[in-house]
Design a protein around this motif. Structure first.
Motif, PDB file in Angstrom:
ATOM      1  N   ASN A  91       0.825  -1.207   0.000  1.00  0.00           N
ATOM      2  CA  ASN A  91       0.000   0.000   0.000  1.00  0.00           C
ATOM      3  C   ASN A  91       0.861   1.259   0.000  1.00  0.00           C
ATOM      4  O   ASN A  91       0.477   2.286  -0.562  1.00  0.00           O
ATOM      5  CB  ASN A  91      -0.932   0.025   1.222  1.00  0.00           C
ATOM      6  CG  ASN A  91      -2.220  -0.738   0.973  1.00  0.00           C
ATOM      7  OD1 ASN A  91      -2.668  -0.858  -0.156  1.00  0.00           O
ATOM      8  ND2 ASN A  91      -2.812  -1.261   2.029  1.00  0.00           N
ATOM      9  N   LEU A  92       2.019   1.171   0.643  1.00  0.00           N
ATOM     10  CA  LEU A  92       2.910   2.320   0.713  1.00  0.00           C
ATOM     11  C   LEU A  92       3.673   2.539  -0.581  1.00  0.00           C
ATOM     12  O   LEU A  92       4.309   3.575  -0.763  1.00  0.00           O
ATOM     13  CB  LEU A  92       3.902   2.141   1.867  1.00  0.00           C
ATOM     14  CG  LEU A  92       3.298   2.235   3.273  1.00  0.00           C
ATOM     15  CD1 LEU A  92       4.313   1.787   4.310  1.00  0.00           C
ATOM     16  CD2 LEU A  92       2.849   3.662   3.555  1.00  0.00           C
ATOM     17  N   GLY A  93       3.632   1.540  -1.485  1.00  0.00           N
ATOM     18  CA  GLY A  93       4.270   1.711  -2.783  1.00  0.00           C
ATOM     19  C   GLY A  93       5.437   0.797  -3.062  1.00  0.00           C
ATOM     20  O   GLY A  93       6.151   0.984  -4.054  1.00  0.00           O
ATOM     21  N   ALA A  94       5.680  -0.224  -2.219  1.00  0.00           N
ATOM     22  CA  ALA A  94       6.754  -1.175  -2.504  1.00  0.00           C
ATOM     23  C   ALA A  94       6.413  -1.991  -3.747  1.00  0.00           C
ATOM     24  O   ALA A  94       5.248  -2.261  -4.037  1.00  0.00           O
ATOM     25  CB  ALA A  94       6.972  -2.108  -1.311  1.00  0.00           C
ATOM     26  N   ASP A  95       7.452  -2.383  -4.491  1.00  0.00           N
ATOM     27  CA  ASP A  95       7.258  -3.179  -5.701  1.00  0.00           C
ATOM     28  C   ASP A  95       7.374  -4.672  -5.431  1.00  0.00           C
ATOM     29  O   ASP A  95       6.809  -5.481  -6.159  1.00  0.00           O
ATOM     30  CB  ASP A  95       8.292  -2.775  -6.756  1.00  0.00           C
ATOM     31  CG  ASP A  95       8.094  -1.342  -7.215  1.00  0.00           C
ATOM     32  OD1 ASP A  95       7.282  -1.132  -8.125  1.00  0.00           O
ATOM     33  OD2 ASP A  95       8.734  -0.441  -6.662  1.00  0.00           O
ATOM     34  N   ARG A 116      14.872  -6.709 -15.413  1.00  0.00           N
ATOM     35  CA  ARG A 116      14.412  -7.069 -16.759  1.00  0.00           C
ATOM     36  C   ARG A 116      13.086  -6.402 -17.066  1.00  0.00           C
ATOM     37  O   ARG A 116      12.856  -5.920 -18.183  1.00  0.00           O
ATOM     38  CB  ARG A 116      14.278  -8.587 -16.888  1.00  0.00           C
ATOM     39  CG  ARG A 116      15.587  -9.334 -16.991  1.00  0.00           C
ATOM     40  CD  ARG A 116      15.374 -10.759 -17.464  1.00  0.00           C
ATOM     41  NE  ARG A 116      14.528 -11.525 -16.566  1.00  0.00           N
ATOM     42  CZ  ARG A 116      14.982 -12.229 -15.538  1.00  0.00           C
ATOM     43  NH1 ARG A 116      16.277 -12.238 -15.263  1.00  0.00           N
ATOM     44  NH2 ARG A 116      14.158 -12.911 -14.770  1.00  0.00           N
ATOM     45  N   ARG A 117      12.196  -6.408 -16.080  1.00  0.00           N
ATOM     46  CA  ARG A 117      10.882  -5.789 -16.280  1.00  0.00           C
ATOM     47  C   ARG A 117      11.013  -4.277 -16.425  1.00  0.00           C
ATOM     48  O   ARG A 117      10.317  -3.670 -17.224  1.00  0.00           O
ATOM     49  CB  ARG A 117       9.946  -6.136 -15.130  1.00  0.00           C
ATOM     50  CG  ARG A 117       9.014  -7.320 -15.369  1.00  0.00           C
ATOM     51  CD  ARG A 117       9.646  -8.419 -16.093  1.00  0.00           C
ATOM     52  NE  ARG A 117       8.700  -9.427 -16.571  1.00  0.00           N
ATOM     53  CZ  ARG A 117       9.073 -10.557 -17.147  1.00  0.00           C
ATOM     54  NH1 ARG A 117      10.343 -10.820 -17.317  1.00  0.00           N
ATOM     55  NH2 ARG A 117       8.175 -11.422 -17.581  1.00  0.00           N
ATOM     56  N   MET A 118      11.918  -3.678 -15.665  1.00  0.00           N
ATOM     57  CA  MET A 118      12.156  -2.241 -15.805  1.00  0.00           C
ATOM     58  C   MET A 118      12.620  -1.922 -17.219  1.00  0.00           C
ATOM     59  O   MET A 118      12.141  -0.976 -17.848  1.00  0.00           O
ATOM     60  CB  MET A 118      13.208  -1.783 -14.789  1.00  0.00           C
ATOM     61  CG  MET A 118      12.733  -1.773 -13.346  1.00  0.00           C
ATOM     62  SD  MET A 118      14.123  -1.722 -12.172  1.00  0.00           S
ATOM     63  CE  MET A 118      15.010  -0.260 -12.714  1.00  0.00           C
ATOM     64  N   ASP A 119      13.568  -2.714 -17.730  1.00  0.00           N
ATOM     65  CA  ASP A 119      14.089  -2.484 -19.076  1.00  0.00           C
ATOM     66  C   ASP A 119      13.017  -2.712 -20.129  1.00  0.00           C
ATOM     67  O   ASP A 119      12.883  -1.960 -21.085  1.00  0.00           O
ATOM     68  CB  ASP A 119      15.279  -3.409 -19.345  1.00  0.00           C
ATOM     69  CG  ASP A 119      16.486  -3.062 -18.486  1.00  0.00           C
ATOM     70  OD1 ASP A 119      16.535  -1.934 -17.958  1.00  0.00           O
ATOM     71  OD2 ASP A 119      17.359  -3.929 -18.329  1.00  0.00           O
ATOM     72  N   MET A 120      12.232  -3.774 -19.931  1.00  0.00           N
ATOM     73  CA  MET A 120      11.213  -4.118 -20.917  1.00  0.00           C
ATOM     74  C   MET A 120      10.125  -3.062 -20.968  1.00  0.00           C
ATOM     75  O   MET A 120       9.705  -2.630 -22.045  1.00  0.00           O
ATOM     76  CB  MET A 120      10.590  -5.479 -20.580  1.00  0.00           C
ATOM     77  CG  MET A 120       9.575  -5.942 -21.612  1.00  0.00           C
ATOM     78  SD  MET A 120       8.867  -7.555 -21.198  1.00  0.00           S
ATOM     79  CE  MET A 120       7.817  -7.116 -19.823  1.00  0.00           C
ATOM     80  N   PHE A 121       9.696  -2.607 -19.819  1.00  0.00           N
ATOM     81  CA  PHE A 121       8.598  -1.651 -19.789  1.00  0.00           C
ATOM     82  C   PHE A 121       9.048  -0.246 -20.157  1.00  0.00           C
ATOM     83  O   PHE A 121       8.219   0.621 -20.395  1.00  0.00           O
ATOM     84  CB  PHE A 121       7.924  -1.655 -18.419  1.00  0.00           C
ATOM     85  CG  PHE A 121       6.962  -2.790 -18.247  1.00  0.00           C
ATOM     86  CD1 PHE A 121       5.648  -2.673 -18.633  1.00  0.00           C
ATOM     87  CD2 PHE A 121       7.394  -3.997 -17.726  1.00  0.00           C
ATOM     88  CE1 PHE A 121       4.763  -3.734 -18.492  1.00  0.00           C
ATOM     89  CE2 PHE A 121       6.516  -5.054 -17.576  1.00  0.00           C
ATOM     90  CZ  PHE A 121       5.198  -4.923 -17.956  1.00  0.00           C
ATOM     91  N   ASP A 156      -2.241   8.901 -10.205  1.00  0.00           N
ATOM     92  CA  ASP A 156      -0.872   8.609  -9.771  1.00  0.00           C
ATOM     93  C   ASP A 156      -0.736   7.137  -9.409  1.00  0.00           C
ATOM     94  O   ASP A 156      -1.310   6.672  -8.424  1.00  0.00           O
ATOM     95  CB  ASP A 156      -0.497   9.478  -8.569  1.00  0.00           C
ATOM     96  CG  ASP A 156      -0.375  10.947  -8.931  1.00  0.00           C
ATOM     97  OD1 ASP A 156       0.097  11.233 -10.046  1.00  0.00           O
ATOM     98  OD2 ASP A 156      -0.755  11.800  -8.110  1.00  0.00           O
ATOM     99  N   LEU A 157       0.030   6.402 -10.224  1.00  0.00           N
ATOM    100  CA  LEU A 157       0.274   4.987  -9.984  1.00  0.00           C
ATOM    101  C   LEU A 157       1.738   4.773  -9.616  1.00  0.00           C
ATOM    102  O   LEU A 157       2.609   5.506 -10.081  1.00  0.00           O
ATOM    103  CB  LEU A 157      -0.056   4.158 -11.232  1.00  0.00           C
ATOM    104  CG  LEU A 157      -1.493   4.203 -11.748  1.00  0.00           C
ATOM    105  CD1 LEU A 157      -1.617   3.368 -13.017  1.00  0.00           C
ATOM    106  CD2 LEU A 157      -2.471   3.700 -10.696  1.00  0.00           C
ATOM    107  N   THR A 158       2.008   3.760  -8.808  1.00  0.00           N
ATOM    108  CA  THR A 158       3.388   3.393  -8.526  1.00  0.00           C
ATOM    109  C   THR A 158       3.968   2.695  -9.751  1.00  0.00           C
ATOM    110  O   THR A 158       3.257   2.348 -10.701  1.00  0.00           O
ATOM    111  CB  THR A 158       3.486   2.451  -7.320  1.00  0.00           C
ATOM    112  OG1 THR A 158       2.908   1.178  -7.660  1.00  0.00           O
ATOM    113  CG2 THR A 158       2.770   3.027  -6.105  1.00  0.00           C
ATOM    114  N   HIS A 159       5.294   2.487  -9.726  1.00  0.00           N
ATOM    115  CA  HIS A 159       5.983   1.819 -10.828  1.00  0.00           C
ATOM    116  C   HIS A 159       5.346   0.456 -11.130  1.00  0.00           C
ATOM    117  O   HIS A 159       5.050   0.135 -12.281  1.00  0.00           O
ATOM    118  CB  HIS A 159       7.457   1.645 -10.465  1.00  0.00           C
ATOM    119  CG  HIS A 159       8.299   1.056 -11.550  1.00  0.00           C
ATOM    120  ND1 HIS A 159       8.788   1.793 -12.603  1.00  0.00           N
ATOM    121  CD2 HIS A 159       8.730  -0.212 -11.744  1.00  0.00           C
ATOM    122  CE1 HIS A 159       9.500   1.008 -13.398  1.00  0.00           C
ATOM    123  NE2 HIS A 159       9.482  -0.205 -12.895  1.00  0.00           N
ATOM    124  N   THR A 160       5.118  -0.330 -10.108  1.00  0.00           N
ATOM    125  CA  THR A 160       4.560  -1.664 -10.308  1.00  0.00           C
ATOM    126  C   THR A 160       3.102  -1.611 -10.731  1.00  0.00           C
ATOM    127  O   THR A 160       2.662  -2.385 -11.586  1.00  0.00           O
ATOM    128  CB  THR A 160       4.710  -2.509  -9.031  1.00  0.00           C
ATOM    129  OG1 THR A 160       6.103  -2.741  -8.793  1.00  0.00           O
ATOM    130  CG2 THR A 160       4.006  -3.860  -9.172  1.00  0.00           C
TER     131      THR A 160
END
Length: 237
Positions: A91-95, A116-121, A156-160
């Motif tokens: 809830n606090l924004g951890a991935d 890998r997911r960071m690079d892909m997205f 506003d969405l978190t990275h995940t």
């Protein structure tokens, strides 16, 4: 990759740092929550590995404050094992969330998967269409800027959370089980963290749905999983 390691147990921090350096990653380290916030603001950080039981400021508070100004991916490491602790961290924004005791190979594998997911997205090849509109333009996703608009208002969405929405809106109508969706977003399937994806979906719904209990966009298909209900109505390249 530049990693910030926040862990106040020096023996654990030394071991983690040694493994990270062996992977070729740059490491900045601290055992103090306030110092961690300063380091994130002073240096380019690609990923944060954050223990919850640290000096100066609790890890949960550090995570919450980071999310006020940054979308940097955060992996929480903690000895807290209750489901409510995991839910609170997400809830606090951890991935991602790893509990102690942990295996070093698992930590490294999780980081590689997240990288890998960071690079892909972040790749334009994943989304040749940079903007998609749904529901007669009421729901808009900009894959280049990683922004979402619902009824004209930015969400506003978190990275995940954005990655979850990315997967679902790129394959509208396809139902994903929580485990398959976890694999698409994080790069692994793990039965122990299946409920983690449920929490991400709940958080996204609370931000994009007028009534999260009766969702229009991300719906649950009984026996199959989650899917994005609308097909794109306009596509701009």
């Amino acid at each position: 990759m530049d990693i910030l390691l926040v862990e106040d147990d020096e023996s654990i921090r030394d071991v983690l740092k040694s493994y990270f350096l062996n992977e070729g990653w740059n490491v900045k380290e601290t055992g103090n929550g306030k110092n961690a916030l300063q380091l994130i603001q002073d240096f380019k950080i690609d990923l944060v590995v954050l223990d919850l039981m640290i000096r100066g400021m609790q890890g949960e508070d550090v995570c919450g404050k980071i999310r006020q100004f940054s979308t940097v991916p955060i992996i929480m490491i903690t000895s807290k094992v209750k489901e409510t602790d995991t839910i609170n961290g997400l809830n606090l924004g951890a991935d991602d969330y790893i509990t102690k005791p942990f295996r070093m190979k698992e930590v490294i594998a999780r980081i590689h998967a997240l990288k890998r997911r960071m690079d892909m997205f972040s790749s334009d090849k994943l989304n040749p269409i940079t903007i998609k509109r749904f529901n007669r333009g009421r729901f808009v996703v900009n894959f280049t800027t990683k922004e979402v608009f619902v009824d004209g208002k930015k969400v506003d969405l978190t990275h995940t959370e954005f990655k979850v929405l990315n997967v679902l809106t790129n394959t509208p109508g396809k139902a994903y089980s929580r485990y398959d969706l976890t694999y698409e977003v994080h790069g692994y399937r793990n039965i122990d963290v299946g409920r983690t994806m449920d929490m991400h979906i709940r958080n996204i719904r609370s931000k994009i749905e007028a009534d999260p209990k009766a969702p229009l966009y991300i719906v649950t298909k009984i026996g199959s999983g989650y899917k994005f209900e609308y097909q794109p109505d306009v596509q701009l390249s």
